[in-house]
Design a protein around this motif. Structure first.
Motif, PDB file in Angstrom:
ATOM      1  N   ALA A  86      44.493  41.060  46.363  1.00  0.00           N
ATOM      2  CA  ALA A  86      43.158  40.541  46.708  1.00  0.00           C
ATOM      3  C   ALA A  86      42.190  40.762  45.562  1.00  0.00           C
ATOM      4  CB  ALA A  86      42.646  41.180  48.002  1.00  0.00           C
ATOM      5  N   LYS A  87      42.670  40.469  44.364  1.00  0.00           N
ATOM      6  CA  LYS A  87      41.851  40.680  43.177  1.00  0.00           C
ATOM      7  C   LYS A  87      41.691  39.328  42.477  1.00  0.00           C
ATOM      8  CE  LYS A  87      43.030  44.352  40.709  1.00  0.00           C
ATOM      9  NZ  LYS A  87      43.832  45.082  39.688  1.00  0.00           N
ATOM     10  N   ALA A  88      40.448  38.943  42.235  1.00  0.00           N
ATOM     11  CA  ALA A  88      40.206  37.642  41.609  1.00  0.00           C
ATOM     12  C   ALA A  88      39.546  37.842  40.255  1.00  0.00           C
ATOM     13  CB  ALA A  88      39.310  36.792  42.509  1.00  0.00           C
ATOM     14  N   THR A  89      39.908  36.975  39.316  1.00  0.00           N
ATOM     15  CA  THR A  89      39.289  37.009  37.994  1.00  0.00           C
ATOM     16  C   THR A  89      38.335  35.823  37.884  1.00  0.00           C
ATOM     17  OG1 THR A  89      41.312  37.943  37.098  1.00  0.00           O
ATOM     18  CG2 THR A  89      39.752  37.028  35.509  1.00  0.00           C
ATOM     19  N   PHE A  90      37.104  36.112  37.474  1.00  0.00           N
ATOM     20  CA  PHE A  90      36.082  35.077  37.354  1.00  0.00           C
ATOM     21  C   PHE A  90      35.577  34.996  35.922  1.00  0.00           C
ATOM     22  CE2 PHE A  90      35.920  36.669  41.684  1.00  0.00           C
ATOM     23  CZ  PHE A  90      35.912  35.493  42.431  1.00  0.00           C
ATOM     24  N   LYS A  91      35.048  33.824  35.602  1.00  0.00           N
ATOM     25  CA  LYS A  91      34.399  33.662  34.307  1.00  0.00           C
ATOM     26  C   LYS A  91      32.993  33.133  34.560  1.00  0.00           C
ATOM     27  CE  LYS A  91      34.984  31.310  29.884  1.00  0.00           C
ATOM     28  NZ  LYS A  91      35.859  30.418  29.099  1.00  0.00           N
ATOM     29  N   ASN A  92      32.009  33.769  33.966  1.00  0.00           N
ATOM     30  CA  ASN A  92      30.651  33.257  34.077  1.00  0.00           C
ATOM     31  C   ASN A  92      30.496  32.089  33.120  1.00  0.00           C
ATOM     32  OD1 ASN A  92      27.775  32.866  33.373  1.00  0.00           O
ATOM     33  ND2 ASN A  92      27.495  34.435  34.956  1.00  0.00           N
ATOM     34  N   LEU A  93      30.198  30.913  33.663  1.00  0.00           N
ATOM     35  CA  LEU A  93      30.182  29.706  32.837  1.00  0.00           C
ATOM     36  C   LEU A  93      28.955  29.639  31.934  1.00  0.00           C
ATOM     37  CD1 LEU A  93      31.503  27.022  35.345  1.00  0.00           C
ATOM     38  CD2 LEU A  93      32.751  28.223  33.552  1.00  0.00           C
ATOM     39  N   LYS A  94      27.965  30.454  32.192  1.00  0.00           N
ATOM     40  CA  LYS A  94      26.795  30.466  31.309  1.00  0.00           C
ATOM     41  C   LYS A  94      26.956  31.474  30.172  1.00  0.00           C
ATOM     42  CE  LYS A  94      23.483  27.929  33.793  1.00  0.00           C
ATOM     43  NZ  LYS A  94      22.426  27.887  34.813  1.00  0.00           N
ATOM     44  N   THR A  95      27.527  32.648  30.485  1.00  0.00           N
ATOM     45  CA  THR A  95      27.643  33.694  29.458  1.00  0.00           C
ATOM     46  C   THR A  95      29.032  33.748  28.830  1.00  0.00           C
ATOM     47  OG1 THR A  95      28.427  35.363  31.027  1.00  0.00           O
ATOM     48  CG2 THR A  95      26.031  35.124  30.789  1.00  0.00           C
ATOM     49  N   GLY A  96      30.023  33.152  29.487  1.00  0.00           N
ATOM     50  CA  GLY A  96      31.386  33.231  28.982  1.00  0.00           C
ATOM     51  C   GLY A  96      32.097  34.524  29.348  1.00  0.00           C
ATOM     52  N   GLU A  97      31.365  35.431  29.971  1.00  0.00           N
ATOM     53  CA  GLU A  97      31.927  36.741  30.351  1.00  0.00           C
ATOM     54  C   GLU A  97      33.002  36.592  31.435  1.00  0.00           C
ATOM     55  OE1 GLU A  97      30.279  40.744  32.646  1.00  0.00           O
ATOM     56  OE2 GLU A  97      29.056  38.937  32.466  1.00  0.00           O
ATOM     57  N   THR A  98      34.043  37.407  31.323  1.00  0.00           N
ATOM     58  CA  THR A  98      35.114  37.404  32.328  1.00  0.00           C
ATOM     59  C   THR A  98      35.118  38.739  33.065  1.00  0.00           C
ATOM     60  OG1 THR A  98      36.474  35.878  31.051  1.00  0.00           O
ATOM     61  CG2 THR A  98      37.622  37.269  32.600  1.00  0.00           C
ATOM     62  N   TYR A  99      35.314  38.707  34.382  1.00  0.00           N
ATOM     63  CA  TYR A  99      35.282  39.949  35.158  1.00  0.00           C
ATOM     64  C   TYR A  99      36.201  39.823  36.364  1.00  0.00           C
ATOM     65  CZ  TYR A  99      31.661  36.773  36.832  1.00  0.00           C
ATOM     66  OH  TYR A  99      30.999  35.642  37.198  1.00  0.00           O
ATOM     67  N   GLU A 100      36.629  40.975  36.859  1.00  0.00           N
ATOM     68  CA  GLU A 100      37.524  41.018  38.017  1.00  0.00           C
ATOM     69  C   GLU A 100      36.794  41.578  39.215  1.00  0.00           C
ATOM     70  OE1 GLU A 100      40.943  43.372  37.264  1.00  0.00           O
ATOM     71  OE2 GLU A 100      42.070  41.683  36.437  1.00  0.00           O
ATOM     72  N   GLU A 101      37.202  41.135  40.389  1.00  0.00           N
ATOM     73  CA  GLU A 101      36.659  41.759  41.585  1.00  0.00           C
ATOM     74  C   GLU A 101      37.786  41.910  42.602  1.00  0.00           C
ATOM     75  OE1 GLU A 101      33.302  39.790  43.323  1.00  0.00           O
ATOM     76  OE2 GLU A 101      32.661  41.636  44.329  1.00  0.00           O
ATOM     77  N   GLU A 102      37.805  43.056  43.260  1.00  0.00           N
ATOM     78  CA  GLU A 102      38.863  43.329  44.227  1.00  0.00           C
ATOM     79  C   GLU A 102      38.245  43.546  45.594  1.00  0.00           C
ATOM     80  OE1 GLU A 102      41.506  46.365  42.886  1.00  0.00           O
ATOM     81  OE2 GLU A 102      42.563  46.478  44.805  1.00  0.00           O
ATOM     82  N   GLY A 103      38.870  42.988  46.617  1.00  0.00           N
ATOM     83  CA  GLY A 103      38.359  43.175  47.967  1.00  0.00           C
ATOM     84  C   GLY A 103      39.493  43.484  48.921  1.00  0.00           C
ATOM     85  N   ALA A 104      39.187  43.511  50.207  1.00  0.00           N
ATOM     86  CA  ALA A 104      40.244  43.638  51.210  1.00  0.00           C
ATOM     87  C   ALA A 104      41.002  42.316  51.301  1.00  0.00           C
ATOM     88  CB  ALA A 104      39.637  43.990  52.562  1.00  0.00           C
ATOM     89  N   VAL A 105      40.267  41.226  51.139  1.00  0.00           N
ATOM     90  CA  VAL A 105      40.830  39.881  51.231  1.00  0.00           C
ATOM     91  C   VAL A 105      40.066  38.960  50.288  1.00  0.00           C
ATOM     92  CG1 VAL A 105      41.382  37.971  52.789  1.00  0.00           C
ATOM     93  CG2 VAL A 105      41.239  40.272  53.700  1.00  0.00           C
ATOM     94  N   VAL A 106      40.781  37.998  49.694  1.00  0.00           N
ATOM     95  CA  VAL A 106      40.133  36.903  48.967  1.00  0.00           C
ATOM     96  C   VAL A 106      40.292  35.640  49.809  1.00  0.00           C
ATOM     97  CG1 VAL A 106      40.214  35.407  46.928  1.00  0.00           C
ATOM     98  CG2 VAL A 106      40.569  37.868  46.679  1.00  0.00           C
ATOM     99  N   ILE A 107      39.202  34.935  50.064  1.00  0.00           N
ATOM    100  CA  ILE A 107      39.290  33.677  50.819  1.00  0.00           C
ATOM    101  C   ILE A 107      38.785  32.537  49.932  1.00  0.00           C
ATOM    102  CG2 ILE A 107      38.642  32.445  52.917  1.00  0.00           C
ATOM    103  CD1 ILE A 107      38.268  35.109  54.315  1.00  0.00           C
ATOM    104  N   GLY A 108      39.648  31.564  49.700  1.00  0.00           N
ATOM    105  CA  GLY A 108      39.293  30.415  48.874  1.00  0.00           C
ATOM    106  C   GLY A 108      38.744  29.293  49.737  1.00  0.00           C
ATOM    107  N   THR A 109      37.456  29.008  49.562  1.00  0.00           N
ATOM    108  CA  THR A 109      36.835  27.846  50.213  1.00  0.00           C
ATOM    109  C   THR A 109      36.297  26.977  49.092  1.00  0.00           C
ATOM    110  OG1 THR A 109      34.819  29.163  50.377  1.00  0.00           O
ATOM    111  CG2 THR A 109      36.198  29.041  52.347  1.00  0.00           C
ATOM    112  N   ASP A 110      37.154  26.783  48.081  1.00  0.00           N
ATOM    113  CA  ASP A 110      36.708  26.132  46.854  1.00  0.00           C
ATOM    114  C   ASP A 110      37.162  24.681  46.747  1.00  0.00           C
ATOM    115  OD1 ASP A 110      39.215  27.348  46.688  1.00  0.00           O
ATOM    116  OD2 ASP A 110      39.054  27.832  44.567  1.00  0.00           O
ATOM    117  N   GLY A 111      37.312  24.043  47.902  1.00  0.00           N
ATOM    118  CA  GLY A 111      37.429  22.596  47.920  1.00  0.00           C
ATOM    119  C   GLY A 111      38.772  22.031  47.516  1.00  0.00           C
TER     120      GLY A 111
END
Lengths: 450, 450
Positions: free
Chosen positions: B141-166
């Motif tokens: 349940a760990k997702a890697t994101f990229k900030n599209l304005k800064t280019g920064e990449t970061y990870e976030e971990e939760g109990a669950v990841v839910i994709g409602t991304d179309g």
């Protein structure tokens, strides 16, 4: 004129190598890129079944390239199914009422090597091993490859790129990356069964421990084992088995459980497979998937063919035969439209897609038939009736025969007619034994279906 | 106890924001990552339709989170279809024989903002914009994101990841990358039609130039235009139109061709759309695809929901409603199994997948109905008969009403019963006018279908 156009083929498996050979015979320059090493020099794990059933559609393509006779010498004819129920005697069920109609057990590796050797004889064929396709520039027929031994990356441009790189096709992935522009329809669907290979050893005198000229089936309802003969007296045994459930692959995870399961379900097989427990734990479990997609071509420059375009489950023994038929049809379309690649690629996909979908669906049907129906009363009656009809009437072919022994008939037509015949015959066989039927009357009803 | 588990939601569109709001109401910590900017601060091109039809299933979910009444104030009721044939008078066809059963034209942006505002009120909700999901580590349940304005990449971990991304879900892509392990079945299929949005301007007095409380259709057999009302007096007009053919999008590529086409096919629309030619060339053509897949969850840690799991074509007006119903059902499953994420995710997918497949198929059916059948004699008779039945019998619902106005009935059941009813009524209407029928007799036959 296109005669000396360069064709880039991605994947030198059975389909790609046959295609390369045929295109070289037609005068094209051919580059064949294969992700794996040269199987003639090193032991490459193809990760797939060791032997295959070669039948009329595949043989027709091999005849076109002039190696049919050579290949048949390396085959073992399988005249029918030998069924081994858990209770009761084993029995034989012929594939056809015509003695000349049978299928052939052939070594995948041996056949691939024969094709590579034949292709290699052409100066205009270049085979590049350890060459992994990274992506294809679809409009420009330009592919980027990476050499897996040196790490080097290189591009190659041709008149056309043809992907024959199997179910996990990299060329198809490049097409999928252009989904919205190409309106690319795609489906992948997996059975909840997987497969694992085991082996029956040759007899001590080098012969075959069970009937040589048959495809053996141990049907058990929701799972089964099959075996195909090899030239050295061994059989390649395949378990088709659910992943889940009490006795599924996931749960058969100790030697004790595996032994107890085989002793209960396949007691007569155990004496022929002295190493089955070790093999069970050494050999991987493969998945069984169907892939359908459309379009197969992009911009008149890139095409997918064989498993890359239409991967199917193995239960009709038609995966390789369908891929080889692709090559035959492609060759016939070249006869018509040589010089106009857009026309060739569009005509090819439109000629093949319905037929590929048909054999995909037939193969799923046969999964149920093999594991659950071959031992059923009405099904056995139907096979008996089909044999009698095939022996008596020149124009009659069972569904199995339409698919397997009638390369003149497209798969979609074989499916449509075959399914109608099946429905009719099963209805008749639910009522009485074939011996009580008037064959002429049955044949009249069959003719009326067409 | 899981009450304060952190839930990572990928995609803060309609479904994701509603889900985040509901989970915050239940006491969870929620992080919502949205690839686009904050639509409350900047003009983000959602690339999708401007207004949508909100109906009972969607309203039920909005009621759960307590914002139904607020949203309904911003809606325009559409009581039925206003049909505009090329020849002959326009006519109105109600959606239901019950006056309280109608659908609502709502602004996608306005609804999304209302949901974001409601979610933002919770301290435990964090919304991160311009945050693109690169990949998900499914088991953890760990997702890697990229900030599209800064280019920064970061990870976030939760109990669950839910994709409602179309429909183009990045979370689904991570699941697809594990195809063989998860036996991930997937299909994407596109209509050979695309869509383009145009607009009808408000009247000079700020009112609506055509009937306000209707969904307008200009059916033309193999293509159509529809229009939904907006609060400001304008209508959002959508062309559903083939890509190929003489008058397809690909070929309508000059001002002259577009004008000639509209003058021939949509002459009565032109006066309301003074800028239609400019809009035609400014606005993009969108594709219309259906996505089905299974499983929707992996390892009890990652789930997809809404369009990410089941994108459908818009012809039943149910895409958003189905996604909102996902949230309702998920919430009910949390009531039962809170604390056991594997159980929750498995129960959710198994409760929803058949229903998602059903509404996908119904939406494809409605495509044909809207562009080709609404002006047909028997179809019009059937609608008339359905209205009479709905007015007279409390227990009767047409197929459209079962799907649209019966949130208590799962889509799969609505499809099954609705199709049977349609077959029966169309058969009756081929024979005579509803006025010549005995309604009690018709109703008896309908009850017998159930």
């Amino acid at each position: 004129m296109s005669k000396k156009d360069k064709i880039i083929i991605v994947g030198a498996g059975l389909c790609g190598t046959l295609l390369g050979l045929r295109l070289a015979q037609r005068g094209y320059k051919v580059t064949l890129h294969e992700r794996r090493g040269d199987m003639r020099l090193e032991d490459v794990d193809a990760g797939r079944s060791i032997n295959l059933a070669l039948s009329a559609r595949g043989l027709r393509a091999l005849e076109k390239v002039g190696i049919k006779a050579d290949i048949l010498e390396e085959c073992i004819p399988m005249k029918g199914r030998m069924i081994h129920p858990l209770q009761g005697e084993s029995f034989f069920s012929a594939y056809s009422g015509r003695s000349g109609d049978y299928i052939n057990s052939v070594s995948r590796g041996g056949l691939n090597i024969a094709l590579l050797d034949a292709a290699d004889k052409f100066d205009d064929v270049q085979v590049v091993f350890d060459s992994k396709c990274e992506r294809v520039d679809l409009e420009n027929a330009k592919a980027t490859f990476k050499n897996l031994k040196t790490g080097e990356t290189y591009e190659e441009e041709g008149a056309v790129v043809i992907g024959t790189d199997g179910a996990g096709s990299s060329v198809r992935r490049s097409i999928m990356g252009r989904t919205t522009q190409l309106l690319f329809n795609f489906s992948q669907s997996f059975l909840r069964h997987g497969y694992k290979e085991l082996s029956i050893l040759p007899a001590e005198d080098g012969g075959w421990r069970i009937e040589k000229n048959a495809l053996h089936i141990w049907p058990r309802g929701s799972f089964m084992i099959i075996a195909l003969p090899n030239l050295d007296g061994s059989f390649t045994v395949t378990m088709f088995h659910p992943f889940g459930g009490e006795n599924g692959f996931d749960n058969l995870n100790t030697k004790e459980k595996v032994k107890a399961f085989f002793e209960k379900e396949f007691p007569t097989l155990i004496p022929y497979m002295p190493h089955y427990v070790e093999e069970y734990f050494e050999n991987p479990v493969g998945t069984l998937g169907t892939i359908k997609c459309y379009p197969w071509q992009a911009f008149g420059k890139t095409l997918i063919m064989g498993d890359a375009a239409h991967a199917i489950v193995p239960f009709y023994g038609q995966g390789m035969n369908a891929a080889f038929e692709d090559v035959s049809v492609f060759d016939e379309i070249l006869d018509q439209y040589e010089g106009d690649w857009l026309k060739i690629l569009e005509t090819f996909q439109d000629a093949r897609v319905d037929n590929a979908n048909a054999i995909a669906d037939l193969a799923i049907d046969n999964f149920t038939e093999m594991q659950d129906k071959v031992d059923d009363r009405d099904f056995k009656r139907k096979r008996q009736l089909e044999m009698q009809l095939e022996q008596k009437y020149e124009d009659y072919y069972s569904k199995y025969s339409l698919v397997t022994f009638r390369p003149d008939l497209p798969y979609a037509d074989a499916m449509s007619l075959g399914r109608k015949q099946d429905d009719l015959l099963l209805k008749l066989c639910a009522e009485k034994e074939p011996s009580e039927m008037n064959l002429d009357e049955v044949m009249k009803q069959i003719v009326a279906l067409q």
